[in-house]
Scaffold this motif. Structure first.
Motif, PDB file in Angstrom:
ATOM      1  N   THR A  63       0.834  -1.204   0.000  1.00 21.90           N
ATOM      2  CA  THR A  63       0.000   0.000   0.000  1.00 21.90           C
ATOM      3  C   THR A  63       0.871   1.256   0.000  1.00 21.90           C
ATOM      4  N   ALA A  64       2.001   1.223   0.693  1.00 21.13           N
ATOM      5  CA  ALA A  64       2.895   2.389   0.686  1.00 21.13           C
ATOM      6  C   ALA A  64       3.489   2.603  -0.703  1.00 21.13           C
ATOM      7  N   HIS A  65       3.885   1.523  -1.358  1.00 21.39           N
ATOM      8  CA  HIS A  65       4.470   1.640  -2.696  1.00 21.39           C
ATOM      9  C   HIS A  65       3.461   2.185  -3.705  1.00 21.39           C
ATOM     10  N   LEU A  66       2.202   1.819  -3.545  1.00 24.01           N
ATOM     11  CA  LEU A  66       1.178   2.221  -4.512  1.00 24.01           C
ATOM     12  C   LEU A  66       0.405   3.463  -4.071  1.00 24.01           C
ATOM     13  N   ALA A  67       0.844   4.103  -3.010  1.00 22.99           N
ATOM     14  CA  ALA A  67       0.140   5.289  -2.511  1.00 22.99           C
ATOM     15  C   ALA A  67       0.044   6.358  -3.593  1.00 22.99           C
ATOM     16  N   GLY A  68      -1.120   6.973  -3.691  1.00 22.42           N
ATOM     17  CA  GLY A  68      -1.333   8.031  -4.667  1.00 22.42           C
ATOM     18  C   GLY A  68      -1.840   7.555  -6.009  1.00 22.42           C
ATOM     19  N   ARG A  69      -1.875   6.246  -6.227  1.00 23.56           N
ATOM     20  CA  ARG A  69      -2.403   5.716  -7.483  1.00 23.56           C
ATOM     21  C   ARG A  69      -3.878   5.368  -7.303  1.00 23.56           C
ATOM     22  N   ASP A  70      -4.598   5.353  -8.383  1.00 22.64           N
ATOM     23  CA  ASP A  70      -6.039   5.085  -8.347  1.00 22.64           C
ATOM     24  C   ASP A  70      -6.258   3.575  -8.288  1.00 22.64           C
ATOM     25  N   ILE A  71      -5.989   3.005  -7.114  1.00 18.51           N
ATOM     26  CA  ILE A  71      -6.069   1.560  -6.911  1.00 18.51           C
ATOM     27  C   ILE A  71      -6.847   1.301  -5.625  1.00 18.51           C
ATOM     28  N   ARG A  72      -7.727   0.310  -5.670  1.00 21.47           N
ATOM     29  CA  ARG A  72      -8.462  -0.109  -4.482  1.00 21.47           C
ATOM     30  C   ARG A  72      -7.807  -1.376  -3.940  1.00 21.47           C
ATOM     31  N   PHE A  73      -7.885  -1.545  -2.620  1.00 22.07           N
ATOM     32  CA  PHE A  73      -7.227  -2.677  -1.980  1.00 22.07           C
ATOM     33  C   PHE A  73      -8.245  -3.584  -1.305  1.00 22.07           C
ATOM     34  N   SER A  74      -8.076  -4.883  -1.521  1.00 20.66           N
ATOM     35  CA  SER A  74      -8.894  -5.898  -0.869  1.00 20.66           C
ATOM     36  C   SER A  74      -8.006  -6.631   0.138  1.00 20.66           C
ATOM     37  N   HIS A  75      -8.220  -6.357   1.424  1.00 22.48           N
ATOM     38  CA  HIS A  75      -7.388  -6.930   2.479  1.00 22.48           C
ATOM     39  C   HIS A  75      -7.951  -8.282   2.904  1.00 22.48           C
ATOM     40  N   GLU A  76      -7.137  -9.325   2.801  1.00 19.68           N
ATOM     41  CA  GLU A  76      -7.559 -10.664   3.185  1.00 19.68           C
ATOM     42  C   GLU A  76      -7.049 -10.968   4.586  1.00 19.68           C
ATOM     43  N   THR A  77      -7.944 -10.901   5.561  1.00 20.79           N
ATOM     44  CA  THR A  77      -7.598 -11.184   6.948  1.00 20.79           C
ATOM     45  C   THR A  77      -8.736 -11.963   7.598  1.00 20.79           C
ATOM     46  N   PRO A  78      -8.446 -12.834   8.544  1.00 21.97           N
ATOM     47  CA  PRO A  78      -7.105 -13.201   9.030  1.00 21.97           C
ATOM     48  C   PRO A  78      -6.391 -14.199   8.125  1.00 21.97           C
ATOM     49  N   ASP A  79      -7.123 -14.836   7.221  1.00 21.77           N
ATOM     50  CA  ASP A  79      -6.536 -15.895   6.389  1.00 21.77           C
ATOM     51  C   ASP A  79      -6.479 -15.478   4.931  1.00 21.77           C
ATOM     52  N   ILE A  80      -5.493 -16.020   4.224  1.00 21.68           N
ATOM     53  CA  ILE A  80      -5.397 -15.810   2.779  1.00 21.68           C
ATOM     54  C   ILE A  80      -6.451 -16.677   2.087  1.00 21.68           C
ATOM     55  N   LEU A  81      -7.002 -16.188   0.993  1.00 18.10           N
ATOM     56  CA  LEU A  81      -8.202 -16.794   0.411  1.00 18.10           C
ATOM     57  C   LEU A  81      -7.971 -17.517  -0.913  1.00 18.10           C
ATOM     58  N   GLU A  82      -6.740 -17.600  -1.387  1.00 18.38           N
ATOM     59  CA  GLU A  82      -6.428 -18.191  -2.694  1.00 18.38           C
ATOM     60  C   GLU A  82      -7.092 -17.367  -3.807  1.00 18.38           C
TER      61      GLU A  82
END
Length: 227
Positions: A63-82
């Motif tokens: 998220t820090a690397h992509l800050a400022g770009r028009d990108i939405r983030f889908s956070h997978e917690t607590p487990d990764i979802l494949e």
């Protein structure tokens, strides 16, 4: 009409060994640029209405690397979802209808695979369209291949072309899977049974950078020289 793009960036990158102990695989550099930026160059050129990146392992770095770009983030917690569960979780951000999915651990040399798929997409006869790499054009890949492609573009499983990690897929069948974490292979199997899975051969070169040797192989493919 362009389609939204889902970039898979949640994985642990275990095949990368020590390289991913303190950073996520999408931030490993190839030819002086993080892998996810190689993918985003193709996405930006395609101009989708929305771009979503899923996250799980060391998400703050991405998220820090992509800050400022028009990108939405889908956070997978607590487990990764494949791949299947991850795409389903991201649907509220992507919107309705077909979407691109794209892995972030490959480098391409040739025409934009997103544009090629968009031009060949016929939703009336396809539920998914995969772009696959002829073995002679898959740099550093030692497998026997994943799919065969018929003259009409229909796909069947078997040794032949290698799935590239980029496709257009209708997400409808995602809601029929009970497990929270699952592979998109489950959807492909259902589509294959209905003759609704298609594939397109890629005319350029492609390199899987899922393992450390892939970095130098991709740089050689791109003609990059370390100074």
């Amino acid at each position: 009409m362009s389609l939204p793009v889902m970039l898979f960036a949640a994985g642990f990158g275990t095949r990368m060994g020590a390289l991913t102990q303190d950073r996520p695989k999408p931030l490993i550099e190839v030819a002086g640029k993080p892998l996810i930026d190689h993918a985003l160059d193709l996405v930006t050129a395609y101009e989708p209405p929305r771009t979503v990146v899923n996250l799980h392992y060391l998400p703050d770095q991405i998220t820090a690397h992509l800050a400022g770009r028009d990108i939405r983030f889908s956070h997978e917690t607590p487990d990764i979802l494949e791949t299947g569960g991850g795409l389903r979780a991201a649907l509220p951000l992507l919107g309705p209808g077909p979407v691109f999915t794209m892995n972030t651990d490959a480098v391409w040399h040739g025409p934009n695979p997103l544009s090629l798929l968009a031009d060949a997409w016929h939703p009336e006869q396809m539920d998914a369209l995969l772009i696959c790499i002829p073995k002679a054009q898959a740099i550093g890949h030692s497998g026997t291949g994943d799919f065969l492609i018929a003259e009409d573009g229909g796909a069947t499983r078997g040794p032949g072309l290698i799935y590239s990690g980029v496709q257009i897929i209708k997400p409808d069948l995602l809601h029929e899977i009970d497990d929270p974490a699952f592979s998109l292979n489950l959807l492909w199997d259902r589509m294959l049974a209905e003759n609704r899975l298609s594939a397109l051969p890629y005319p350029g070169q492609w390199c899987d950078v899922g393992h450390p040797d892939g970095i130098a192989q991709a740089e050689a493919m791109l003609g990059h020289r370390n100074v």
